[in-house]
Design an enzyme around this catalytic site. Sequence first.
Site, PDB file in Angstrom:
ATOM      1  N   PHE A   1       0.857  -1.531  -0.406  1.00  0.00           N
ATOM      2  CA  PHE A   1      -0.099   0.119  -0.155  1.00  0.00           C
ATOM      3  C   PHE A   1       0.808   1.204  -0.265  1.00  0.00           C
ATOM      4  O   PHE A   1       1.373   2.048   1.214  1.00  0.00           O
ATOM      5  CB  PHE A   1      -1.138   0.019   1.469  1.00  0.00           C
ATOM      6  CG  PHE A   1      -2.039   1.260   1.236  1.00  0.00           C
ATOM      7  CD1 PHE A   1      -2.772   1.234   0.898  1.00  0.00           C
ATOM      8  CD2 PHE A   1      -1.477   2.063   2.063  1.00  0.00           C
ATOM      9  CE1 PHE A   1      -4.025   2.086   0.619  1.00  0.00           C
ATOM     10  CE2 PHE A   1      -2.278   3.545   1.279  1.00  0.00           C
ATOM     11  CZ  PHE A   1      -3.527   3.202   0.721  1.00  0.00           C
TER      12      PHE A   1
ATOM     13  N   ASP B   1       9.786   2.891   2.194  1.00  0.00           N
ATOM     14  CA  ASP B   1       8.295   4.172   2.165  1.00  0.00           C
ATOM     15  C   ASP B   1       8.060   3.465   3.672  1.00  0.00           C
ATOM     16  O   ASP B   1       7.651   2.630   4.017  1.00  0.00           O
ATOM     17  CB  ASP B   1       6.769   3.158   1.065  1.00  0.00           C
ATOM     18  CG  ASP B   1       6.207   3.973   0.880  1.00  0.00           C
ATOM     19  OD1 ASP B   1       6.331   5.099   2.532  1.00  0.00           O
ATOM     20  OD2 ASP B   1       5.115   3.933   0.273  1.00  0.00           O
TER      21      ASP B   1
ATOM     22  N   LYS C   1       2.880  11.523   6.905  1.00  0.00           N
ATOM     23  CA  LYS C   1       1.966  11.613   8.082  1.00  0.00           C
ATOM     24  C   LYS C   1       2.663  12.101   8.488  1.00  0.00           C
ATOM     25  O   LYS C   1       2.472  13.877   9.439  1.00  0.00           O
ATOM     26  CB  LYS C   1       1.299   9.969   8.015  1.00  0.00           C
ATOM     27  CG  LYS C   1       0.585   9.661   7.081  1.00  0.00           C
ATOM     28  CD  LYS C   1       0.378   8.267   7.579  1.00  0.00           C
ATOM     29  CE  LYS C   1       0.097   7.271   5.859  1.00  0.00           C
ATOM     30  NZ  LYS C   1      -1.307   7.693   6.205  1.00  0.00           N
TER      31      LYS C   1
END
Length: 407
Positions: A147, A232, A261
């Site tokens: 993801f 990531d 984030k």
Amino acid sequence: MTAAVHTRSSADLISAEEPVLAHNYHPLPVVVARAEGTWVEDVEGRRYLDMLAGYSALNFGHRHPALIEAAHRQLERLTLTSRAFHNDRLAEFAQRLARLTGLDMVLPMNTGAEAVESGIKVARKWAYDVKGVPADRATIVVAAENFHGRTTTIVSFSTDETARAGFGPFTPGFRIVPYNDLAALEAAVDDTTAAVLLEPIQGEAGVVIPDEGYLTGVRELTRRKGCLFIADEIQSGLGRTGRTLAVEHEPVVPDMLLLGKALGGGIVPVSAVVARRDVLGVLRPGEHGSTFGGNPLAAVVGTAVVDLLETGEFQRRATELGVVLRDGLSELVGKGVLGFRARGLWAGVDIDPVFGTGREISERLMREGVLVKDTHGSTIRLAPPLTITGDELSGALGALEKVLTRG
């Protein structure tokens, strides 16, 4: 927190969203109006312990005083110039973030998906300019069940049909291999490979942790094959796993990091590509950009996040309280929990379907005053703010035991 005054109920507000908001989410039926630390409050004044932390965007809790103060100070001065001009806050942010991660240069962006898209562009440019891959033939190797976001390029290499179906034609240039399989990875890498793009821990897949030595193997393989290793760390990074970066659980330094984030402290969207100088140095004016990327408000908040991480306090808390989390979950295995995967203050918990789906368990926990989110059927994710106390964490685990006991 004090109860917010609203004239509309949660039910009314949820109903009001239905005809005017795109239905790309299926949120729990709670309407949050206020928050502080590890707690949120709905419009009726009911309090909930936040065990999701905005998918790790709120690693430092809601409205952390140092982050709020930094944002307030900057709001009084300057919020946006675009990158058409310099601003007086960006250099420090880039310097501090590069030093924190042990890399050289920073490309500031806004969202996690933007960071991933930017990383893909940089890797391809590096492949053509530095590695010598023939034009338009660069490939990037990724892992199944990944993801990295939901833009059209990113869903092109997703294996989640919910994310893909109906959004083709898909972008070429990606090879998908099983996660945690070095032999498959080696077979997929060839002279056209620009990069291997991986999550050090797969978050959306249910906090899937690779075998010890896998990341070291990826690093060795990419060096030997002459391609980039892109990590990531948008969900896994910035203290969540007990290290500043999840790759630090092994002696690994990737060529490129993707961050987001928590980098914005839960205040503004901030993301970044951080890489070696010879990698990010391939970009020239006009080849990539963002109106809001690197804006002074984002730079100040991002610098304040680096301040917090440099103390090591949050990494220590994630490590120490991670033991409480694992011990508590271990007690529930065989009592409604089939198994779990945890590192630091992050866990994917597989619920016995006999006790309910992940969604049903999440709704029951909400009624007990605890907010979590489901993924992949009967799995729930736990990712509390790193400011959570031991008592709060034990209370959340007790609530999980309670809803499982009730069946």
